[in-house]
Write a protein that holds these residues in place. Structure first.
Motif, PDB file in Angstrom:
ATOM      1  N   HIS A  94     123.500  28.606  63.575  1.00 35.63           N
ATOM      2  CA  HIS A  94     124.413  27.759  62.810  1.00 35.63           C
ATOM      3  C   HIS A  94     125.797  27.778  63.463  1.00 35.63           C
ATOM      4  O   HIS A  94     126.276  28.828  63.877  1.00 35.63           O
ATOM      5  N   SER A  95     126.421  26.617  63.499  1.00 32.06           N
ATOM      6  CA  SER A  95     127.823  26.576  63.914  1.00 32.06           C
ATOM      7  C   SER A  95     128.673  26.830  62.675  1.00 32.06           C
ATOM      8  O   SER A  95     128.161  26.880  61.550  1.00 32.06           O
ATOM      9  N   SER A  96     129.988  26.965  62.881  1.00 36.55           N
ATOM     10  CA  SER A  96     130.851  27.217  61.723  1.00 36.55           C
ATOM     11  C   SER A  96     130.818  26.030  60.758  1.00 36.55           C
ATOM     12  O   SER A  96     130.862  26.198  59.540  1.00 36.55           O
ATOM     13  N   GLY A 147     132.309  34.999  71.848  1.00 30.98           N
ATOM     14  CA  GLY A 147     132.807  33.675  71.543  1.00 30.98           C
ATOM     15  C   GLY A 147     132.146  32.595  72.359  1.00 30.98           C
ATOM     16  O   GLY A 147     131.263  32.857  73.173  1.00 30.98           O
ATOM     17  N   PRO A 148     132.606  31.344  72.154  1.00 32.59           N
ATOM     18  CA  PRO A 148     131.928  30.223  72.790  1.00 32.59           C
ATOM     19  C   PRO A 148     132.286  30.019  74.267  1.00 32.59           C
ATOM     20  O   PRO A 148     131.654  29.229  74.946  1.00 32.59           O
ATOM     21  N   GLY A 149     133.292  30.725  74.797  1.00 30.07           N
ATOM     22  CA  GLY A 149     133.716  30.506  76.179  1.00 30.07           C
ATOM     23  C   GLY A 149     132.720  31.040  77.189  1.00 30.07           C
ATOM     24  O   GLY A 149     131.817  31.801  76.859  1.00 30.07           O
ATOM     25  N   THR A 150     132.916  30.643  78.442  1.00 32.10           N
ATOM     26  CA  THR A 150     131.991  31.088  79.487  1.00 32.10           C
ATOM     27  C   THR A 150     132.686  31.965  80.524  1.00 32.10           C
ATOM     28  O   THR A 150     132.055  32.804  81.156  1.00 32.10           O
ATOM     29  N   THR A 151     134.015  31.776  80.679  1.00 29.36           N
ATOM     30  CA  THR A 151     134.717  32.565  81.691  1.00 29.36           C
ATOM     31  C   THR A 151     135.315  33.821  81.072  1.00 29.36           C
ATOM     32  O   THR A 151     135.399  33.939  79.846  1.00 29.36           O
ATOM     33  N   ASP A 152     135.763  34.743  81.938  1.00 32.94           N
ATOM     34  CA  ASP A 152     136.378  35.977  81.468  1.00 32.94           C
ATOM     35  C   ASP A 152     137.665  35.689  80.697  1.00 32.94           C
ATOM     36  O   ASP A 152     137.956  36.338  79.684  1.00 32.94           O
ATOM     37  N   GLN A 153     138.424  34.699  81.202  1.00 29.23           N
ATOM     38  CA  GLN A 153     139.685  34.357  80.534  1.00 29.23           C
ATOM     39  C   GLN A 153     139.421  33.823  79.127  1.00 29.23           C
ATOM     40  O   GLN A 153     140.121  34.177  78.161  1.00 29.23           O
ATOM     41  N   GLU A 154     138.408  32.997  79.011  1.00 31.26           N
ATOM     42  CA  GLU A 154     138.084  32.434  77.692  1.00 31.26           C
ATOM     43  C   GLU A 154     137.614  33.543  76.748  1.00 31.26           C
ATOM     44  O   GLU A 154     137.953  33.551  75.563  1.00 31.26           O
ATOM     45  N   ALA A 155     136.842  34.460  77.294  1.00 29.37           N
ATOM     46  CA  ALA A 155     136.364  35.567  76.461  1.00 29.37           C
ATOM     47  C   ALA A 155     137.531  36.419  75.979  1.00 29.37           C
ATOM     48  O   ALA A 155     137.576  36.846  74.810  1.00 29.37           O
ATOM     49  N   LEU A 156     138.502  36.635  76.877  1.00 26.94           N
ATOM     50  CA  LEU A 156     139.677  37.429  76.506  1.00 26.94           C
ATOM     51  C   LEU A 156     140.499  36.696  75.445  1.00 26.94           C
ATOM     52  O   LEU A 156     140.937  37.297  74.449  1.00 26.94           O
ATOM     53  N   ALA A 157     140.684  35.381  75.649  1.00 27.38           N
ATOM     54  CA  ALA A 157     141.442  34.582  74.676  1.00 27.38           C
ATOM     55  C   ALA A 157     140.747  34.632  73.313  1.00 27.38           C
ATOM     56  O   ALA A 157     141.414  34.736  72.268  1.00 27.38           O
ATOM     57  N   TRP A 158     139.454  34.578  73.325  1.00 25.01           N
ATOM     58  CA  TRP A 158     138.718  34.624  72.060  1.00 25.01           C
ATOM     59  C   TRP A 158     138.902  35.970  71.360  1.00 25.01           C
ATOM     60  O   TRP A 158     139.108  36.034  70.157  1.00 25.01           O
ATOM     61  N   ARG A 159     138.870  37.026  72.137  1.00 18.43           N
ATOM     62  CA  ARG A 159     139.054  38.361  71.540  1.00 18.43           C
ATOM     63  C   ARG A 159     140.438  38.485  70.914  1.00 18.43           C
ATOM     64  O   ARG A 159     140.598  39.041  69.826  1.00 18.43           O
ATOM     65  N   ILE A 160     141.454  37.950  71.626  1.00 22.73           N
ATOM     66  CA  ILE A 160     142.822  38.014  71.082  1.00 22.73           C
ATOM     67  C   ILE A 160     142.901  37.237  69.761  1.00 22.73           C
ATOM     68  O   ILE A 160     143.464  37.691  68.772  1.00 22.73           O
ATOM     69  N   ALA A 215     137.613  21.207  58.435  1.00 26.84           N
ATOM     70  CA  ALA A 215     136.773  20.598  59.471  1.00 26.84           C
ATOM     71  C   ALA A 215     137.566  20.392  60.753  1.00 26.84           C
ATOM     72  O   ALA A 215     137.280  19.486  61.540  1.00 26.84           O
ATOM     73  N   VAL A 216     138.584  21.213  60.956  1.00 28.17           N
ATOM     74  CA  VAL A 216     139.409  21.071  62.160  1.00 28.17           C
ATOM     75  C   VAL A 216     138.618  21.501  63.395  1.00 28.17           C
ATOM     76  O   VAL A 216     138.719  20.900  64.458  1.00 28.17           O
ATOM     77  N   ASN A 217     137.817  22.533  63.231  1.00 23.80           N
ATOM     78  CA  ASN A 217     137.049  23.048  64.374  1.00 23.80           C
ATOM     79  C   ASN A 217     135.583  23.190  64.002  1.00 23.80           C
ATOM     80  O   ASN A 217     135.252  23.457  62.853  1.00 23.80           O
ATOM     81  N   ASP A 218     134.738  23.023  64.978  1.00 19.44           N
ATOM     82  CA  ASP A 218     133.328  23.363  64.812  1.00 19.44           C
ATOM     83  C   ASP A 218     132.998  24.354  65.924  1.00 19.44           C
ATOM     84  O   ASP A 218     132.879  23.974  67.091  1.00 19.44           O
ATOM     85  N   VAL A 219     132.909  25.605  65.555  1.00 19.61           N
ATOM     86  CA  VAL A 219     132.737  26.660  66.561  1.00 19.61           C
ATOM     87  C   VAL A 219     131.282  27.101  66.583  1.00 19.61           C
ATOM     88  O   VAL A 219     130.674  27.313  65.533  1.00 19.61           O
ATOM     89  N   GLY A 220     130.758  27.230  67.780  1.00 23.21           N
ATOM     90  CA  GLY A 220     129.380  27.700  67.920  1.00 23.21           C
ATOM     91  C   GLY A 220     128.404  26.545  68.086  1.00 23.21           C
ATOM     92  O   GLY A 220     128.739  25.385  67.842  1.00 23.21           O
ATOM     93  N   ASP A 221     127.216  26.903  68.508  1.00 22.92           N
ATOM     94  CA  ASP A 221     126.166  25.896  68.721  1.00 22.92           C
ATOM     95  C   ASP A 221     125.367  25.711  67.448  1.00 22.92           C
ATOM     96  O   ASP A 221     125.078  26.669  66.746  1.00 22.92           O
ATOM     97  N   SER A 222     125.006  24.474  67.212  1.00 21.21           N
ATOM     98  CA  SER A 222     124.165  24.181  66.057  1.00 21.21           C
ATOM     99  C   SER A 222     122.765  23.832  66.533  1.00 21.21           C
ATOM    100  O   SER A 222     122.598  22.934  67.352  1.00 21.21           O
ATOM    101  N   GLU A 223     121.802  24.544  66.030  1.00 18.07           N
ATOM    102  CA  GLU A 223     120.410  24.246  66.375  1.00 18.07           C
ATOM    103  C   GLU A 223     119.644  23.733  65.168  1.00 18.07           C
ATOM    104  O   GLU A 223     118.421  23.867  65.087  1.00 18.07           O
ATOM    105  N   GLY A 224     120.358  23.199  64.216  1.00 16.03           N
ATOM    106  CA  GLY A 224     119.687  22.689  63.028  1.00 16.03           C
ATOM    107  C   GLY A 224     119.475  23.783  62.001  1.00 16.03           C
ATOM    108  O   GLY A 224     119.856  24.936  62.198  1.00 16.03           O
TER     109      GLY A 224
END
Lengths: 186, 430
Positions: B251-253, B370-383, B237-246
């Motif tokens: 589903h989030s992780s 991934g959950p990021g919004t910027t290009d840098q976040e998207a790149l970090a997520w891919r890595i 339960a260290v991270n909860d990735v993604g949006d949860s819509e019930g």
């Protein structure tokens, strides 16, 4: 779980913005349409009057439909009546009754809308009660108008007399309530 | 003091009605008096109907435990209402709570009592207090309003849904005394092992009469013992990735993790196994000792509903091994985002514990931007996703099964493989 009939609009986070349903539209129309009718009748009764008060009235009616539990409906009623008083000189029974009943429907619809959030689920018995009471008051208004129309020119009925008759008619339920309560107290 | 207050409608009828009446009288205009008539009549009727009673309201209060997607109700009963009175009840909605009707309900009180029912449905696990509902009563003319004292919102514990999981695959290391697993040694049970010669202590009802008659010596039917397995569900339960819509939406992780843990716990407890749980990364809950039975399931679901992801970071990787002995089947539910979870898996495997890693990262996140919004976040997520793929491959090459959670049956084949493998002797570091 069943969902409310109608189309629900939500923002990107899933929070509800509003619901468009038949009941919502009818409730909105019940507030706005009477004022449109009042404005139209006033304009036709006084063709030389400017057009913009009608627009103001409709805008006020729309504001009243959005915020029925506010001072907008009172402002709308006073503005409608004020415009009538200011511009209508050739008074006829028909238009007067239409405006009076229009204001009645507007008042009742706005009052009913203010009983809870817009789009709520109304019990059928509540709606029947509202319609019955509105019809009774409307019928009494028509009778009052007819009496005033019939007696005009034949019997000299001053407005004060009509007002006193109105007060007497309105005082009856109040007296009945007082009598009922005092009876219950004994 | 009368608790009823005049409404805007009553004020409007009185001001406009009598104002126009006075104006008509002063101006000497009958038409204006006629305009005033309906409003003045309503104002008088409303004044006459002013209620004297003080209503009493009761509503559903307290704590409630439900499962995800389960409907429950909120009921209000208002008594001592005036004739023709109505009651408006509104329960506010909130995230992960469906309310029907969403905008409240307006009901009549024909005999002075009004009952309103609002249906509620929680769509995500967790413990939360619902928003305070509002109840108001009106007289028949809508001229007077009475507002009930604020109600405390319901305290709802939403247990994760446990969708049916009927795996036929056995757990790898059965031991203990009771359960549905077939042990490797003979004993009291139902699974046939062999027919053998009678020994002192054997039950008479076990005598195999055909063989005994044929050989002239008493023979009995021997069975394998029925035993249970020890299963520990490790929840990352260290991270909860993604949006949860019930439960009905995305589903989030953590959603996948918690629901998968609930399904697995339910499955193994139904089989009579002992199931425990350890939660990493969430403050307040950490370990539930192994036990069997329906009460244990409730204990585990309660624990899962209290998980608040990411509230306790930096736990020692060694903590994963505490209270876990060799022969335990450890089911590690993790989105494999934190490198610490991989280290924990390695440590458990080296201790001789069978670990199945269940990947609970939502598929769309694993393959998407991934959950990021910027290009840098998207790149970090891919890595990070590339690193994650490498870690998964490394675990697989070490013989640690890694399964992507796609539903309860994702585990069937893995459990069969582990059972087969557990029959083979191997070395383990203690």
């Amino acid at each position: 779980m069943s969902t409310t009939s109608g189309v629900t609009f939500r923002d990107r986070q899933g929070h509800r913005i509003g619901t468009l349903s038949v009941a919502n539209v009818l409730a909105w129309l019940a507030i706005v349409v009477p004022i449109v009718v009042v404005a139209e009748v006033t304009r036709s009764s006084a063709p030389t009057s400017p057009w913009w008060p009608a627009l103001v009235l409709v805008l006020l009616a729309i504001a009243s439909a959005e915020l029925p539990d506010s001072m907008f409906p009172l402002t709308t009623v006073l503005a409608s009546a004020g415009w009538w008083i200011a511009v209508v000189e050739q008074v006829r029974l028909g238009p007067t009754l239409v405006v009076a009943l229009g204001l009645l429907v507007f008042h009742v619809a706005a009052g009913h809308a203010a009983l809870g959030p817009q789009g709520r689920d109304d019990d059928g018995a509540v709606l029947r009660g509202v319609v019955t009471r509105t019809a009774a008051v409307g019928a009494l208004t028509v009778v009052l108008g007819a009496v005033a129309d019939v007696t005009t020119g034949r019997v000299d009925v001053p407005p004060a007399g009509l007002g006193l008759a109105l007060l007497a008619a309105g005082a009856l339920p109040w007296l009945a309530g007082r009598w009922k309560r005092s009876g219950a107290g004994h | 003091m009368n608790p009823w207050r005049a409404t805007h409608a009553h004020l409007r009828a009185a001001v406009a009605g009598f104002g126009l009446l006075v104006a008509g009288l002063v101006l000497g205009r009958t038409d204006v008096v006629l305009l005033a008539a309906p409003l003045a009549l309503i104002a008088l009727a409303g004044q006459a109907a002013r209620p004297q009673e003080t209503p009493a309201a009761r509503a559903t209060e307290g704590a409630l435990t439900v499962h995800e997607s389960e409907e429950f109700g909120w009921r209000t009963v208002v008594t001592e209402l005036p004739p023709g009175g109505v009651v408006a009840a509104f329960h506010p909605g909130q995230r992960w709570l469906d309310v029907e009707p969403e905008d409240g309900r307006l009901v009549a009180a024909p005999d002075g009592t009004a009952t309103t029912d609002v249906a509620l449905r929680a769509t995500r696990w967790g413990r939360r207090r619902l928003g305070g509902p509002v109840v108001a009563a009106y007289d028949a003319w809508g001229a007077w309003r009475w507002t009930a004292d604020p109600f405390a919102g319901l305290q709802v514990t939403v247990l994760p849904a446990t969708e049916p999981f009927d795996s036929s695959a056995p757990a790898p290391h059965p031991h203990g005394l009771v359960g549905m697993e077939r042990a490797g040694r003979p004993g009291e049970g139902t699974e046939f092992a062999k027919v053998r010669a009678f020994e002192p202590g054997d039950r008479l009802r076990r005598i195999h009469w055909p063989t005994s008659a044929r050989t002239g010596r008493l023979h009995v039917t021997a069975t394998y013992a029925d035993q249970d397995a020890r299963v520990v569900v490790l929840v990352d339960a260290v991270n909860d990735v993604g949006d949860s819509e019930g439960i009905d939406g995305a589903h989030s992780s953590m959603d996948l993790t918690v629901r998968a843990a609930a399904v697995l716990a339910d499955h193994f407890l139904r089989r009579g196994d002992r199931v425990g749980m350890r939660v990493f990364g969430a403050w307040g809950v950490s370990f539930v000792p192994s036990a069997s039975g329906r009460m244990q399931l409730r204990r585990l679901l309660d624990t899962l509903s209290l998980v608040e992801p990411g509230t306790a970071r930096g736990e020692d990787a060694l903590a994963a091994r505490q209270a876990l002995g060799a022969g335990t089947l450890a089911l590690m539910l993790s989105p494999l985002i934190e490198p610490a979870s991989t280290r924990q898996v390695a440590m458990l495997t080296s201790a001789g514990i069978d670990v199945v890693v269940i990947d609970t990262l939502p598929q769309e996140l694993a393959e998407g931007v991934g959950p990021g919004t910027t290009d840098q976040e998207a790149l970090a997520w891919r890595i990070r996703m590339l690193q994650r793929r490498l870690e998964r491959d490394q675990m697989a090459s070490l013989g640690i099964p890694v399964v992507t959670w796609t539903g309860p049956h994702s585990l069937d084949q893995v459990l069969r493989d582990l059972t087969r493998r557990s029959a083979v002797p191997r070395l383990g570091r203690r």
